[in-house]
Structure formats: structure tokens, C-alpha cells
Write a protein that holds these residues in place. Sequence first.
Motif, PDB file in Angstrom:
ATOM      1  N   UNK A  90       0.845  -1.185   0.000  1.00  0.00           N
ATOM      2  CA  UNK A  90       0.000   0.000   0.000  1.00  0.00           C
ATOM      3  C   UNK A  90       0.885   1.241   0.000  1.00  0.00           C
ATOM      4  N   UNK A  91       0.267   2.372  -0.301  1.00  0.00           N
ATOM      5  CA  UNK A  91       0.967   3.657  -0.285  1.00  0.00           C
ATOM      6  C   UNK A  91       0.145   4.642   0.519  1.00  0.00           C
ATOM      7  N   UNK A  92       0.759   5.225   1.544  1.00  0.00           N
ATOM      8  CA  UNK A  92       0.100   6.251   2.350  1.00  0.00           C
ATOM      9  C   UNK A  92       0.308   7.606   1.679  1.00  0.00           C
ATOM     10  N   UNK A  93      -0.784   8.315   1.485  1.00  0.00           N
ATOM     11  CA  UNK A  93      -0.724   9.639   0.880  1.00  0.00           C
ATOM     12  C   UNK A  93      -1.675  10.554   1.634  1.00  0.00           C
ATOM     13  N   UNK A  94      -1.734  11.812   1.208  1.00  0.00           N
ATOM     14  CA  UNK A  94      -2.638  12.773   1.824  1.00  0.00           C
ATOM     15  C   UNK A  94      -2.774  13.967   0.900  1.00  0.00           C
ATOM     16  N   UNK A  95      -3.971  14.550   0.803  1.00  0.00           N
ATOM     17  CA  UNK A  95      -4.096  15.787   0.026  1.00  0.00           C
ATOM     18  C   UNK A  95      -3.151  16.883   0.529  1.00  0.00           C
ATOM     19  N   UNK A 112      -6.056  10.417   5.911  1.00  0.00           N
ATOM     20  CA  UNK A 112      -4.950   9.838   5.162  1.00  0.00           C
ATOM     21  C   UNK A 112      -5.514   8.959   4.060  1.00  0.00           C
ATOM     22  N   UNK A 113      -4.976   9.103   2.868  1.00  0.00           N
ATOM     23  CA  UNK A 113      -5.395   8.280   1.736  1.00  0.00           C
ATOM     24  C   UNK A 113      -4.492   7.053   1.676  1.00  0.00           C
ATOM     25  N   UNK A 114      -5.106   5.893   1.468  1.00  0.00           N
ATOM     26  CA  UNK A 114      -4.350   4.642   1.400  1.00  0.00           C
ATOM     27  C   UNK A 114      -4.625   3.995   0.051  1.00  0.00           C
ATOM     28  N   UNK A 115      -3.655   4.067  -0.854  1.00  0.00           N
ATOM     29  CA  UNK A 115      -3.775   3.358  -2.123  1.00  0.00           C
ATOM     30  C   UNK A 115      -3.372   1.907  -1.884  1.00  0.00           C
ATOM     31  N   UNK A 116      -4.241   0.987  -2.300  1.00  0.00           N
ATOM     32  CA  UNK A 116      -3.989  -0.432  -2.030  1.00  0.00           C
ATOM     33  C   UNK A 116      -4.708  -1.288  -3.073  1.00  0.00           C
ATOM     34  N   UNK A 117      -4.575  -2.608  -2.916  1.00  0.00           N
ATOM     35  CA  UNK A 117      -5.190  -3.532  -3.869  1.00  0.00           C
ATOM     36  C   UNK A 117      -6.413  -4.264  -3.303  1.00  0.00           C
TER      37      UNK A 117
END
Length: 209
Positions: A90-95, A112-117
Motif C-alpha cells: 500500500x501507499x500512504x498519501x494525503x491531500x 490519510x489516503x491509502x492506495x492499495x489492492x
Amino acid sequence: MQKSLSEPIFAGMTKLEELKRHLKPGQAYRRADLARWSTSVDRHLKQLVADGTLNKLSGGLYVYPKETVFGPAPASDNDVVCAFLKDDAFLLASPNAYNSLGVGTTQLYDKTVVYNHKRHGEFQLGNRKYAFRVKPRFPKSLTKEFLLVDLVNNVDQLAEAKDEVLKRIAERAADADPKRLQRAVREYGSERAKKFFERALRASELHAA
């Protein structure tokens, strides 16, 4: 009489004490993780939450706070998300990260935005909000090129004036490494983002000619 060295190191401990020995400060755990060390995991979880050893973040997700001079410290976002997903892809991101690009975004966001599968949706884990977004591809870490592309992907969700932000993104695209930006656009961009950066990079090439 001296105990044999072959005796279990947990000899004389209660089952609850044995379970506590496995816990590491600052770590997040799912119920299934703790069930490996307990045959009465639900009863033990109630006891550990009641005595303050564990904090419940959501259904089936707990954290063992790390004690600091300022009091108990929560688990990191990375540990919480890893336990929640049962996966480290996963990748932790944020605006908020867009603000570092210098394109006119200044708002602060509390999630927090979490890009994942695996998971998609908004989740409250403890006192933190996470927006899980299923994506086929995402980088291992945040880069300027990825953030530029991601910002165009999500520009409609921001509070700032969209046209002004897009204008500044086009200016930043002209200063970016073209190969890296094109790769990021190709791998992570929406159709709109691909068209936007195609125009921006073409305009940059014409201006440089």
C-alpha cells in the motif's frame, strides 16, 4: 530445587501474562494475530482492553500503545494500515502532500489516503480517518511526479479553484523531468490526466523550441 533449562520460559505465568509477553509497544494487531497465542482470545482481549494494555481501534483491530515521557503514543499509520489490510502492499498519501508542489493548494485535510489492492471506502481507525482507494498500480513512495499526476486525478475533490491549480500544475510540468513525468502519467494517470499532461508537455516543448 533448580528448574531445568528445558522448561518453558513462560512456566508459572498465567495465560494472559503469556499473551502479554508477545505484545510489542507501538504495534497494531488483529484478533487473528493474537489468537495464535491464546486459546481464549476474546476473553483475553476484553481483559487487555479493560486494563488499558490494548486500545481498540475498530472491530477486530487493536493497538498496544508505546509509553513515552509524554504518555502513551499511538501506533504509526503504517503499522495500523498494515494490520488492517493484512498486507504491506500500500501507499500512504494525503491531500496535504500537494501543498509541497507550489501549485496554490493550501488547505489542510484530516484524513490519510491509502492506495492499495484490497479495500475501498472510508474507515475510522481509532481517532484517525483513512480513505482506502483500490488502485491497480501505485509507487512504493511519494514522488513529485506522482503527486503532480495524482493531483490532476483528484483536482475536483479539492477546495481550491480548479482552473488556477491546473494552470500552475502545467507550469510545474514544464520544469519536471520529462521522462519521469511521462512514466508517472502513463502508469498512474486517469484518462483526463493523460490528456492534460500531453497538452502541457507539448506546450512546454513548443515554448522551448
